[in-house]
Write a protein that holds these residues in place. Structure first.
Motif, PDB file in Angstrom:
ATOM      1  N   ASP A  82      33.153 -66.141  26.133  1.00  0.00           N
ATOM      2  CA  ASP A  82      34.137 -67.200  25.904  1.00  0.00           C
ATOM      3  C   ASP A  82      35.042 -66.896  24.717  1.00  0.00           C
ATOM      4  OD1 ASP A  82      33.170 -68.766  27.993  1.00  0.00           O
ATOM      5  OD2 ASP A  82      31.708 -69.760  26.707  1.00  0.00           O
ATOM      6  N   ASP A  83      34.493 -66.191  23.717  1.00  0.00           N
ATOM      7  CA  ASP A  83      35.224 -65.896  22.485  1.00  0.00           C
ATOM      8  C   ASP A  83      35.046 -64.407  22.199  1.00  0.00           C
ATOM      9  OD1 ASP A  83      35.900 -65.416  19.768  1.00  0.00           O
ATOM     10  OD2 ASP A  83      35.500 -67.510  19.258  1.00  0.00           O
ATOM     11  N   LEU A  84      36.051 -63.625  22.517  1.00  0.00           N
ATOM     12  CA  LEU A  84      35.939 -62.167  22.443  1.00  0.00           C
ATOM     13  C   LEU A  84      35.670 -61.684  21.024  1.00  0.00           C
ATOM     14  CD1 LEU A  84      36.003 -59.616  24.147  1.00  0.00           C
ATOM     15  CD2 LEU A  84      38.477 -59.545  23.845  1.00  0.00           C
ATOM     16  N   GLU A  85      36.426 -62.147  20.049  1.00  0.00           N
ATOM     17  CA  GLU A  85      36.247 -61.674  18.672  1.00  0.00           C
ATOM     18  C   GLU A  85      34.853 -61.991  18.135  1.00  0.00           C
ATOM     19  OE1 GLU A  85      39.336 -62.647  15.862  1.00  0.00           O
ATOM     20  OE2 GLU A  85      40.878 -62.434  17.410  1.00  0.00           O
ATOM     21  N   THR A  86      34.378 -63.203  18.380  1.00  0.00           N
ATOM     22  CA  THR A  86      33.051 -63.607  17.901  1.00  0.00           C
ATOM     23  C   THR A  86      31.962 -62.763  18.546  1.00  0.00           C
ATOM     24  OG1 THR A  86      33.778 -65.859  17.467  1.00  0.00           O
ATOM     25  CG2 THR A  86      31.412 -65.528  17.780  1.00  0.00           C
ATOM     26  N   GLU A  87      32.060 -62.551  19.850  1.00  0.00           N
ATOM     27  CA  GLU A  87      31.022 -61.795  20.560  1.00  0.00           C
ATOM     28  C   GLU A  87      31.062 -60.313  20.237  1.00  0.00           C
ATOM     29  OE1 GLU A  87      28.362 -63.094  22.095  1.00  0.00           O
ATOM     30  OE2 GLU A  87      29.197 -64.987  21.400  1.00  0.00           O
ATOM     31  N   VAL A  88      32.241 -59.756  19.985  1.00  0.00           N
ATOM     32  CA  VAL A  88      32.322 -58.362  19.540  1.00  0.00           C
ATOM     33  C   VAL A  88      31.628 -58.231  18.187  1.00  0.00           C
ATOM     34  CG1 VAL A  88      33.875 -56.550  18.705  1.00  0.00           C
ATOM     35  CG2 VAL A  88      34.358 -57.703  20.873  1.00  0.00           C
ATOM     36  N   ALA A  89      31.900 -59.134  17.273  1.00  0.00           N
ATOM     37  CA  ALA A  89      31.260 -59.094  15.948  1.00  0.00           C
ATOM     38  C   ALA A  89      29.744 -59.214  16.076  1.00  0.00           C
ATOM     39  CB  ALA A  89      31.815 -60.203  15.057  1.00  0.00           C
ATOM     40  N   ARG A  90      29.276 -60.092  16.962  1.00  0.00           N
ATOM     41  CA  ARG A  90      27.831 -60.262  17.158  1.00  0.00           C
ATOM     42  C   ARG A  90      27.210 -59.003  17.754  1.00  0.00           C
ATOM     43  NH1 ARG A  90      24.056 -62.384  20.602  1.00  0.00           N
ATOM     44  NH2 ARG A  90      25.513 -62.678  22.324  1.00  0.00           N
ATOM     45  N   ALA A  91      27.878 -58.401  18.731  1.00  0.00           N
ATOM     46  CA  ALA A  91      27.367 -57.165  19.333  1.00  0.00           C
ATOM     47  C   ALA A  91      27.285 -56.049  18.301  1.00  0.00           C
ATOM     48  CB  ALA A  91      28.232 -56.750  20.519  1.00  0.00           C
ATOM     49  N   LEU A  92      28.308 -55.939  17.455  1.00  0.00           N
ATOM     50  CA  LEU A  92      28.294 -54.917  16.405  1.00  0.00           C
ATOM     51  C   LEU A  92      27.145 -55.156  15.437  1.00  0.00           C
ATOM     52  CD1 LEU A  92      32.131 -54.657  15.729  1.00  0.00           C
ATOM     53  CD2 LEU A  92      30.699 -52.990  16.943  1.00  0.00           C
ATOM     54  N   ALA A  93      26.882 -56.400  15.094  1.00  0.00           N
ATOM     55  CA  ALA A  93      25.775 -56.735  14.192  1.00  0.00           C
ATOM     56  C   ALA A  93      24.417 -56.403  14.815  1.00  0.00           C
ATOM     57  CB  ALA A  93      25.834 -58.216  13.812  1.00  0.00           C
ATOM     58  N   LEU A  94      24.336 -56.438  16.153  1.00  0.00           N
ATOM     59  CA  LEU A  94      23.089 -56.102  16.853  1.00  0.00           C
ATOM     60  C   LEU A  94      22.871 -54.598  16.979  1.00  0.00           C
ATOM     61  CD1 LEU A  94      23.211 -58.738  19.736  1.00  0.00           C
ATOM     62  CD2 LEU A  94      21.654 -58.727  17.762  1.00  0.00           C
TER      63      LEU A  94
END
Length: 125
Positions: A82-94
Motif C-alpha cells: 500500500d505504501d511503497l516507500e515505507t515497505e521498501v524501508a522495512r524490507a531494507l531493515a530486514l
C-alpha cells in the motif's frame, strides 16, 4: 479438482533463515515440519498458496538486469504493498538490498539476503 498453485519455491543455502526473512516481510507463518532442508510459509488466514524454501548449497544469485552468459533469473516474487516507500524501508531493515537498476515508477526491485530479486509494487504498476 482444477489445478491451482500450491507454492512458489526458492532455492537457498539456508532455508530456515530465508524463510524467516520472508515470514517477517509478508507477515506469514512457518508450516510445522521436521525437515530443515525444506521450509514452507503460508498466510495466517489460508493454507495455500505458500512460499517454500529448498536447500541448494551451491545457490548462485542471478544477475539483474539480465545479461547474456550470466546466471539468469528463474523466477521472482512480486509483493503488493500500500505504501511503497515505507515497505521498501522495512524490507531494507530486514536485510534486503536495493538494486541500482529499477524498471519504472510504482515498483522497486530488491534482493533478499540470498540474492533472489523480488519486487515491491503498488497496485496498478
Amino acid at each position: 479438482m482444477a489445478a491451482s498453485l500450491g507454492a512458489f519455491v526458492l532455492g537457498t543455502p539456508d532455508p530456515r533463515r530465508l524463510a524467516g526473512f520472508y515470514a517477517q516481510l509478508l507477515g506469514w507463518v512457518e508450516v510445522e515440519g521436521a525437515d530443515p532442508s525444506f521450509v514452507r510459509l503460508r498466510a495466517p488466514e489460508r493454507e495455500r498458496p505458500g512460499l517454500s524454501f529448498q536447500l541448494e548449497p551451491d545457490h548462485e544469485p542471478p544477475v539483474w538486469p539480465p545479461r547474456p552468459g550470466t546466471q539468469q533469473i528463474q523466477g521472482h516474487v512480486d509483493v503488493l504493498v500500500d505504501d511503497l516507500e515505507t515497505e521498501v524501508a522495512r524490507a531494507l531493515a530486514l536485510g534486503a538490498t536495493r538494486e541500482e537498476h529499477q524498471p519504472g515508477d510504482g515498483v522497486v526491485v530488491l534482493r533478499d539476503p540470498d540474492g533472489h530479486p523480488f519486487c515491491l509494487f503498488l497496485e496498478g504498476s
